[in-house]
Scaffold this active site. Structure first.
Site, PDB file in Angstrom:
ATOM      1  N   TYR A  57     -27.356 -47.567   0.265  1.00 23.81           N
ATOM      2  CA  TYR A  57     -26.682 -46.272   0.190  1.00 23.81           C
ATOM      3  C   TYR A  57     -27.143 -45.522  -1.046  1.00 23.81           C
ATOM      4  CZ  TYR A  57     -23.451 -47.686   3.923  1.00 23.81           C
ATOM      5  OH  TYR A  57     -22.886 -48.088   5.118  1.00 23.81           O
ATOM      6  N   LEU A 212     -14.833 -40.303  12.704  1.00 19.17           N
ATOM      7  CA  LEU A 212     -14.691 -38.870  12.976  1.00 19.17           C
ATOM      8  C   LEU A 212     -15.961 -38.292  13.593  1.00 19.17           C
ATOM      9  CD1 LEU A 212     -12.825 -37.702   9.736  1.00 19.17           C
ATOM     10  CD2 LEU A 212     -11.861 -38.194  11.986  1.00 19.17           C
ATOM     11  N   GLY A 215     -17.778 -35.788  11.612  1.00 19.65           N
ATOM     12  CA  GLY A 215     -17.028 -34.542  11.453  1.00 19.65           C
ATOM     13  C   GLY A 215     -16.847 -33.768  12.737  1.00 19.65           C
TER      14      GLY A 215
END
Length: 339
Positions: A57, A212, A215
């Site tokens: 990451y 999600l 988004g």
């Protein structure tokens, strides 16, 4: 937040996990160190203790930021999960993959970046289709015995591989995988075919990434904000729009944000589930934390289920055919029940 046990362990983690893939500003996006610290402060103040990162990451910056933050905190309060598999240097052909050599090397590098003596949860990041699963579990068990990691977990791997691994671990007396990280959301339910039933069988907690859908389930893309999502993405097609509009309807019924509905749906599916909530802004995190106070009614869950329904394929759909159940098993079950 409330705390849940992570898989078949006594490890207590908060009901929402903080995803830190956005900690760092490499590639032109993400949160700088100061903002990342503020996000972790807000999360901890809300009772959060479960941090999710990986060796790759932000090219290692995410782990470095977490390490700097933990240096000023109670290390034992936090449950830090990181991952190995993906290449984080170009020095040798074994700098990637699931093999033991890469695992040992990657863990040592993660420990340095995190500035800690141990990693609470180590995930295999993605299956390489090369390394024997017994090699992986034996190596993780050795690291657990050395005190460098505390628990083993796995991500983005076929269900049959995970099942074989946990069965071998049980037979050999090795530590088993306690958590399974996969993509799972109202827009991505294919994990329900094999992965989630397998996780339920082994008592593993599912930690969904992208709950999600990048988004998309917040409705922002329907309002013209395409962000970094490609036009051909399955998060922007007609099916995605239909599902998102149902999420928006339920959110209006409850007077909450769409993200609360989408996240709470993953937590209301009848299996151990702790969604990973990423954030690059404090306000973004604070809004998502309100999810824990939202309750969906059975009718609302069904409404969301129906809008996002997928074909389970064989044998899932075959098992659900009423005619098959009636003709093949009905009489037998009747006889059993009468005894």
């Amino acid at each position: 937040m409330k705390y849940k046990l992570l898989g078949r362990s006594g490890l207590k983690v908060s009901e929402l996990c903080l995803g830190t893939m956005g900690f760092g500003t490499e590639a032109g996006w993400g949160a700088d160190a100061a903002t990342s610290f503020a996000i972790m402060d807000a999360y901890a103040n809300a009772g959060g203790n479960f941090l999710d990162t990986a060796n790759m990451y932000k090219l290692g910056t995410s782990e470095k930021i977490i390490g700097d933050y933990l240096g000023n905190q109670d290390r034992d309060y936090f449950v830090v999960a990181t991952k190995y598999t993906l290449k984080d240097n170009i020095t040798n052909p074994n700098a990637s993959g699931n093999n033991r050599k890469n695992m040992m090397r990657s863990v040592e590098e993660s420990l340095k970046r995190l500035k800690t003596d141990f990693i609470d949860v180590l995930y295999l990041h993605i299956w390489d289709d090369i390394t024997p699963i017994d090699e992986v579990l034996r190596a993780m068990d050795d690291l657990i015995k050395q005190g460098k990691i505390t628990y083993a977990a796995i991500s983005d791997t076929p269900a049959w591989v995970v099942a074989k691994g946990n069965t071998l671990a049980e037979l050999m007396g090795w530590s088993q995988f306690i958590a399974l990280q996969v993509e799972y959301s109202l827009l991505a339910r294919t994990a329900e075919r094999e992965l989630i039933p397998m996780a339920k069988h082994f008592g593993m907690t599912v930690t969904p990434w992208a709950p999600l859908a990048g988004g998309a389930l917040t409705g922002k893309y329907l309002k013209g904000d395409k962000g970094r999502i490609k036009p051909e993405s399955n998060r922007l097609n007609q099916r995605a729009e239909k599902i998102t509009r149902v999420v928006m309807e339920v959110a209006d019924e409850l007077g909450v944000s769409e993200s609360h509905v989408a996240l709470q749906w993953t937590m209301s599916k009848g299996f151990q589930c702790i969604p990973i909530v990423g954030a690059t802004k404090v306000d973004q995190l604070k809004d998502n934390l309100k999810t824990v106070d939202v309750k969906l009614s059975p009718e609302q869950i069904k409404k969301l289920d129906d809008a996002s329904k997928i074909e389970l394929g064989f044998p899932g759909d075959f098992f659900n055919e009423d005619a098959v159940k009636l003709n093949s098993f009905g009489g037998f079950y009747d006889r059993v029940e009468k005894r």
